[in-house]
Scaffold this motif. Structure first.
Motif, mmCIF file in Angstrom:
data_model
loop_
_atom_site.group_PDB
_atom_site.id
_atom_site.type_symbol
_atom_site.label_atom_id
_atom_site.label_comp_id
_atom_site.label_asym_id
_atom_site.label_seq_id
_atom_site.Cartn_x
_atom_site.Cartn_y
_atom_site.Cartn_z
ATOM 1 N N PRO A 1 -8.820 -5.375 -3.596
ATOM 2 C CA PRO A 1 -8.385 -4.781 -4.304
ATOM 3 C C PRO A 1 -7.832 -6.269 -4.830
ATOM 4 C CG PRO A 1 -7.534 -4.395 -2.592
ATOM 5 C CD PRO A 1 -9.350 -4.555 -1.994
ATOM 6 N N ASN A 51 -5.605 5.018 0.642
ATOM 7 C CA ASN A 51 -6.037 3.621 0.111
ATOM 8 C C ASN A 51 -6.022 2.121 1.334
ATOM 9 O OD1 ASN A 51 -5.624 3.333 -2.862
ATOM 10 N ND2 ASN A 51 -3.412 3.290 -2.563
ATOM 11 N N GLU A 99 -9.818 2.624 2.457
ATOM 12 C CA GLU A 99 -10.608 0.883 1.473
ATOM 13 C C GLU A 99 -9.672 0.011 2.205
ATOM 14 O OE1 GLU A 99 -9.540 1.735 -2.918
ATOM 15 O OE2 GLU A 99 -10.276 -0.140 -2.995
ATOM 16 N N ILE A 130 1.049 -0.974 -0.195
ATOM 17 C CA ILE A 130 0.001 -0.440 -0.115
ATOM 18 C C ILE A 130 0.595 1.582 0.194
ATOM 19 C CG2 ILE A 130 -1.842 1.849 1.247
ATOM 20 C CD1 ILE A 130 -3.033 -1.150 2.147
#
Lengths: 160, 180
Positions: free
Chosen positions: B92, B39, B42, A48
């Motif tokens: 994802p 991100n 999420e 990430i």
């Protein structure tokens, strides 16, 4: 967003049903859930943060410049490389692809970009190899890269 | 504490790179941190649910059931289930692999696993609607139709390439991850 809500509602519901039917089994399920999450979390978080850096550098404007300016094989190769190394969410990929097409970028390059960004995962490779080991992960990614070109050629024929 | 630091050393190294970026090119570094933040949010909203579902699947679904649905002899049913599972998924790309691992531990065939990963990456339903609105229905449908045989072909070749001992090692590996 809708799917996030759906996923969480579904999970909550199943968790309640599981709890009502067998408390011990439910505790076991939660323990397993935590164990597998804990196992992969360091890798997930690394990806990430890496993704954050990549997306900041390869902004839609930069990608447009890189893919839009070069035509022919060089353009297609650049598209394949950018598509493969980044894990861009569809929410960004498709509007970007549409805008690039409108501004006259090569159709083949755009489809290769869309296809590779979905199927080929260089950044996510460590996670993939952790579960599938190296050979299968390399084979799958290589095939995905090759077939992205095939998709682009066929789509080009159909849609023109 | 040291153990925790060691486990997260790669992540910390990448955060370090981001901090350097912040000093060299403040604008880019800040943007990267913001990307990471959104991100992460999420992820936090999807990942716990996905792993709890996996835990429930692991404890409630019997191995024989999974073998019947997605195992070596599951045939067309296994392929269709793999396809549907991948297509309705949210989340994802990297979330597919732990799911794939759990399915494999329950006895799913490797071919079906690669089909599942392929469907997750290319024919996810929420993404298809988005694709249609940006690229048009013709583009979306044409890509969808072309991608189906390609997903199957990739799964076929990948399985052939790991035939034999490598496949046994892959299954032993996911088993070890689950029990580590």
């Amino acid at each position: 967003m809708l799917f996030t809500i759906g996923l969480n509602v579904l999970t909550g519901l199943l968790l309640v049903i599981s709890l009502l039917r067998d408390r011990r089994k439910t505790v076991m399920a939660l323990k397993k859930a935590w164990k597998s999450l804990d196992n992969i979390l360091p890798l997930f978080l690394s990806i990430i943060v890496l993704l954050g850096i990549m997306l900041a550098i390869l902004s839609p404007q930069v990608i447009s410049k890189l893919i839009g300016q070069e035509s022919g094989w060089l353009g297609i190769t650049i598209a394949a490389v950018i598509g493969s190394v980044t894990l861009i969410p569809g929410v960004v990929t498709f509007p970007l692809a549409a805008a690039l097409l409108k501004s006259g970028a090569s159709f083949t390059a755009i489809v290769v970009f869309v296809s590779t960004s979905m199927m080929v995962g260089v950044v996510t490779y460590p996670v993939e190899a952790r579960y599938f080991r190296h050979r299968a992960a390399i084979v799958r990614n290589t095939l995905a890269l090759l077939f992205s070109f095939v998709v682009a050629i066929i789509l080009g024929r159909i849609l023109k | 504490m040291m153990g925790l630091l060691k486990r997260y050393r790669y992540m910390l190294a990448i955060v370090g790179v981001n901090i350097i970026l912040l000093m060299v090119r403040p604008e880019l570094g800040l943007k990267a941190f913001k990307m990471t933040e959104s991100n992460s949010i999420e992820i936090l909203m999807n990942i716990p649910a996905i792993f709890i579902l996996l835990g429930l699947l692991d404890t409630w679904i019997r191995k024989e059931t999974m073998i019947r649905i997605m195992g070596e002899k599951s045939g067309i049913l296994g392929i269709v289930v793999a396809f549907l599972l991948g297509s309705v998924a949210a989340g994802p790309m990297y979330a597919t692999f732990p799911i794939a691992g759990t399915l494999m531990n329950k006895g799913a065939k490797f071919f079906n696993i690669i089909v599942f990963v392929g469907a997750w990456s290319t024919t996810k339903l929420p993404m298809l609607f988005f694709e249609a609105s940006a690229m048009g229905w013709r583009f979306m449908l044409a890509r969808f139709v072309i991608d189906i045989p390609i997903i199957l072909l990739i799964a076929f070749i990948t399985e052939k390439m790991v035939m034999g001992s490598e496949k046994e090692l892959i299954y032993a590996n996911v088993n070890e991850i689950a029990n580590s």
